[in-house]
Design a protein around this motif. Structure first.
Motif, PDB file in Angstrom:
ATOM      1  N   PHE A 198       6.554  13.986  19.435  1.00  0.00           N
ATOM      2  CA  PHE A 198       6.129  14.008  18.041  1.00  0.00           C
ATOM      3  C   PHE A 198       5.688  12.616  17.591  1.00  0.00           C
ATOM      4  N   PHE A 199       6.468  11.614  17.967  1.00  0.00           N
ATOM      5  CA  PHE A 199       6.147  10.250  17.574  1.00  0.00           C
ATOM      6  C   PHE A 199       4.816   9.815  18.170  1.00  0.00           C
ATOM      7  N   LEU A 200       4.552  10.229  19.408  1.00  0.00           N
ATOM      8  CA  LEU A 200       3.281   9.885  20.039  1.00  0.00           C
ATOM      9  C   LEU A 200       2.114  10.474  19.255  1.00  0.00           C
ATOM     10  N   GLN A 201       2.238  11.740  18.839  1.00  0.00           N
ATOM     11  CA  GLN A 201       1.176  12.374  18.062  1.00  0.00           C
ATOM     12  C   GLN A 201       1.004  11.676  16.709  1.00  0.00           C
ATOM     13  N   TYR A 202       2.107  11.358  16.055  1.00  0.00           N
ATOM     14  CA  TYR A 202       2.040  10.679  14.763  1.00  0.00           C
ATOM     15  C   TYR A 202       1.395   9.302  14.914  1.00  0.00           C
ATOM     16  N   SER A 203       1.703   8.616  15.986  1.00  0.00           N
ATOM     17  CA  SER A 203       1.183   7.267  16.199  1.00  0.00           C
ATOM     18  C   SER A 203      -0.329   7.241  16.356  1.00  0.00           C
ATOM     19  N   ARG A 204      -0.923   8.390  16.662  1.00  0.00           N
ATOM     20  CA  ARG A 204      -2.372   8.468  16.858  1.00  0.00           C
ATOM     21  C   ARG A 204      -3.131   8.818  15.578  1.00  0.00           C
ATOM     22  N   MET A 205      -2.397   9.151  14.501  1.00  0.00           N
ATOM     23  CA  MET A 205      -3.058   9.494  13.245  1.00  0.00           C
ATOM     24  C   MET A 205      -3.742   8.259  12.647  1.00  0.00           C
ATOM     25  N   PRO A 206      -4.862   8.453  11.927  1.00  0.00           N
ATOM     26  CA  PRO A 206      -5.556   7.299  11.343  1.00  0.00           C
ATOM     27  C   PRO A 206      -4.669   6.425  10.481  1.00  0.00           C
ATOM     28  N   ARG A 207      -3.776   7.033   9.673  1.00  0.00           N
ATOM     29  CA  ARG A 207      -2.926   6.220   8.801  1.00  0.00           C
ATOM     30  C   ARG A 207      -1.906   5.425   9.611  1.00  0.00           C
ATOM     31  N   SER A 208      -1.659   5.832  10.856  1.00  0.00           N
ATOM     32  CA  SER A 208      -0.741   5.091  11.719  1.00  0.00           C
ATOM     33  C   SER A 208      -1.442   3.938  12.430  1.00  0.00           C
ATOM     34  N   THR A 209      -2.678   4.163  12.826  1.00  0.00           N
ATOM     35  CA  THR A 209      -3.403   3.148  13.584  1.00  0.00           C
ATOM     36  C   THR A 209      -4.175   2.179  12.697  1.00  0.00           C
ATOM     37  N   GLN A 210      -4.626   2.652  11.523  1.00  0.00           N
ATOM     38  CA  GLN A 210      -5.488   1.830  10.677  1.00  0.00           C
ATOM     39  C   GLN A 210      -4.836   1.440   9.357  1.00  0.00           C
ATOM     40  N   GLY A 211      -3.656   1.966   9.073  1.00  0.00           N
ATOM     41  CA  GLY A 211      -2.914   1.514   7.913  1.00  0.00           C
ATOM     42  C   GLY A 211      -3.296   2.166   6.608  1.00  0.00           C
ATOM     43  N   LEU A 212      -3.008   1.478   5.524  1.00  0.00           N
ATOM     44  CA  LEU A 212      -3.101   2.063   4.196  1.00  0.00           C
ATOM     45  C   LEU A 212      -4.514   2.491   3.833  1.00  0.00           C
ATOM     46  N   ASN A 213      -5.520   1.774   4.284  1.00  0.00           N
ATOM     47  CA  ASN A 213      -6.887   2.121   3.918  1.00  0.00           C
ATOM     48  C   ASN A 213      -7.347   3.428   4.541  1.00  0.00           C
ATOM     49  N   ALA A 214      -6.623   3.934   5.528  1.00  0.00           N
ATOM     50  CA  ALA A 214      -6.944   5.227   6.125  1.00  0.00           C
ATOM     51  C   ALA A 214      -6.133   6.354   5.499  1.00  0.00           C
ATOM     52  N   ALA A 215      -5.319   6.024   4.509  1.00  0.00           N
ATOM     53  CA  ALA A 215      -4.519   7.023   3.801  1.00  0.00           C
ATOM     54  C   ALA A 215      -5.281   7.469   2.558  1.00  0.00           C
ATOM     55  N   GLY A 216      -5.618   8.745   2.488  1.00  0.00           N
ATOM     56  CA  GLY A 216      -6.475   9.236   1.420  1.00  0.00           C
ATOM     57  C   GLY A 216      -5.946   8.995   0.029  1.00  0.00           C
ATOM     58  N   GLU A 217      -4.624   8.933  -0.131  1.00  0.00           N
ATOM     59  CA  GLU A 217      -4.022   8.781  -1.461  1.00  0.00           C
ATOM     60  C   GLU A 217      -3.779   7.323  -1.857  1.00  0.00           C
ATOM     61  N   TRP A 218      -3.994   6.394  -0.930  1.00  0.00           N
ATOM     62  CA  TRP A 218      -3.575   5.014  -1.159  1.00  0.00           C
ATOM     63  C   TRP A 218      -4.291   4.359  -2.334  1.00  0.00           C
ATOM     64  N   SER A 219      -5.582   4.611  -2.507  1.00  0.00           N
ATOM     65  CA  SER A 219      -6.312   3.950  -3.578  1.00  0.00           C
ATOM     66  C   SER A 219      -5.727   4.289  -4.952  1.00  0.00           C
ATOM     67  N   VAL A 220      -5.160   5.491  -5.087  1.00  0.00           N
ATOM     68  CA  VAL A 220      -4.530   5.899  -6.341  1.00  0.00           C
ATOM     69  C   VAL A 220      -3.106   5.356  -6.431  1.00  0.00           C
ATOM     70  N   LEU A 221      -2.350   5.477  -5.357  1.00  0.00           N
ATOM     71  CA  LEU A 221      -0.964   5.003  -5.363  1.00  0.00           C
ATOM     72  C   LEU A 221      -0.890   3.513  -5.646  1.00  0.00           C
ATOM     73  N   ARG A 222      -1.808   2.763  -5.080  1.00  0.00           N
ATOM     74  CA  ARG A 222      -1.813   1.311  -5.274  1.00  0.00           C
ATOM     75  C   ARG A 222      -1.940   0.948  -6.751  1.00  0.00           C
ATOM     76  N   LYS A 223      -2.773   1.683  -7.485  1.00  0.00           N
ATOM     77  CA  LYS A 223      -2.972   1.401  -8.910  1.00  0.00           C
ATOM     78  C   LYS A 223      -1.756   1.787  -9.750  1.00  0.00           C
ATOM     79  N   MET A 224      -0.905   2.659  -9.212  1.00  0.00           N
ATOM     80  CA  MET A 224       0.278   3.084  -9.953  1.00  0.00           C
ATOM     81  C   MET A 224       1.438   2.116  -9.795  1.00  0.00           C
ATOM     82  N   LEU A 225       1.349   1.213  -8.831  1.00  0.00           N
ATOM     83  CA  LEU A 225       2.408   0.229  -8.632  1.00  0.00           C
ATOM     84  C   LEU A 225       2.353  -0.838  -9.712  1.00  0.00           C
ATOM     85  N   PRO A 226       3.503  -1.335 -10.138  1.00  0.00           N
ATOM     86  CA  PRO A 226       3.513  -2.450 -11.101  1.00  0.00           C
ATOM     87  C   PRO A 226       3.162  -3.745 -10.383  1.00  0.00           C
ATOM     88  N   PRO A 227       2.929  -4.825 -11.110  1.00  0.00           N
ATOM     89  CA  PRO A 227       2.755  -6.126 -10.455  1.00  0.00           C
ATOM     90  C   PRO A 227       3.988  -6.441  -9.601  1.00  0.00           C
TER      91      PRO A 227
END
Length: 245
Positions: free
Chosen positions: A11-40
C-alpha cells in the motif's frame, strides 16, 4: 479502531507513487484553497495531525513558523518525512491522532490534511484540539467530503460502455465505518454528515471562519487532465475554525 494501512509495504509503495507524494503540495488539487485558509504562520507553534511525508510541516517553516510538530501513526510515513527534512525546528512523532494529549495552550495553529476520515472519535479529537490551542488559535482541516464517503464503493455510476454518468449518494444519514477500496487495497474510513463534521467543531467551542468544497484549479487540470471529473462533485471538505479569546 486505529488503522495503520500506510505501514503495509504494498500500500505504501502505491501511495508513494501518487503525484501528491512525489511532487508535493502543488500536485494536491485542494492545496491552493487550503493554503489561503491558514492564518499567518510567522512565529507560530504548529501541530500537523497526520503529517504524512511532512510537506505541510516544511511549508509552515518556510512561512516562518517558530516550531512545528508533525504526528503520524505510520512509521514509514515518518521515515520519509525525516529523510526529506533537515530542520531542528520540526519534530516528527509517531502517534495516532486520537491519542494526542498535549497540555492546554501548546499550539497556535493545528492543521490536519486528509486524515480525519480515518479517525473514529472525531468529536473527541475536536475537543482535544480545542484544548491544546492557545486562545485565538486556528484549526484548519481537510477531510473527504460526505458526498464522497457516503457509499463505501466511492465510485461513479457508469453505463455499459463504462461512461461515467453520475456520482451516486446513498446511506448518507447512516454514519460510521466504511470499508472502501483505495489504491487497490481495502481501507477503513468513517463517514460523517456535513452536520456532524461542523457540529463537532462548534460543540468543542470553535467559531467557524470559512468552509470550502474546492475543485481542481485550471493549472492542476492542465497538468493532470484525468482529474477533469473531479469538477463534477466535491471530493474534499475544508474548514477553518477559531478558538475564541
Amino acid at each position: 479502531m486505529q488503522q495503520n494501512k500506510y505501514d503495509d509495504p504494498e500500500f505504501f509503495l502505491q501511495y508513494s507513487r501518487m503525484p501528491r507524494s512525489t511532487q508535493g503540495l502543488n500536485a494536491a488539487g485542494e492545496w491552493s484553497v487550503l493554503r489561503k485558509m491558514l492564518p499567518p504562520l510567522e512565529g507560530k507553534t504548529v501541530l500537523d495531525l497526520g503529517c504524512g511525508f511532512g510537506w505541510h510541516c516544511r511549508y509552515a517553516r518556510e512561512q516562518g513558523a517558530a516550531q512545528v510538530t508533525g504526528i503520524d501513526i505510520s512509521e514509514k510515513m515518518l521515515e520519509q518525512a525525516r529523510q526529506a527534512t533537515s530542520d531542528e525546528a520540526i519534530t516528527y512523532r509517531r502517534l495516532a491522532i486520537e491519542d494526542i494529549d498535549y497540555p492546554a495552550g501548546s499550539f497556535d495553529v493545528v492543521l490536519s490534511s486528509l486524515a480525519l476520515h480515518y479517525v473514529a472519535p472525531y468529536a473527541d479529537v475536536c475537543r482535544k484540539v480545542f484544548s491544546c490551542l492557545q486562545p485565538g488559535g486556528s484549526f484548519v482541516l481537510s477531510t473527504e467530503h460526505p458526498i464522497f464517503t457516503a457509499l463505501p464503493q466511492q465510485d461513479w455510476y457508469t453505463d455499459a460502455a463504462g461512461k461515467r454518468l453520475h456520482w451516486p449518494v446513498d446511506r448518507y444519514q447512516d454514519q460510521g465505518l466504511r470499508h472502501t477500496t483505495f489504491l487497490g487495497h481495502t481501507v477503513a474510513k468513517y463517514h460523517r454528515t456535513l452536520e456532524a463534521l461542523l457540529n463537532g467543531l462548534l460543540e468543542a467551542g470553535f467559531q467557524l471562519q470559512s468552509v470550502a468544497e474546492p475543485q481542481p484549479t485550471a493549472e492542476i487540470l492542465a497538468a493532470y487532465p484525468e482529474m477533469q471529473d473531479e469538477t463534477r462533485r466535491p471530493i474534499f471538505l475544508l474548514v477553518a475554525a477559531l478558538k475564541p479569546f
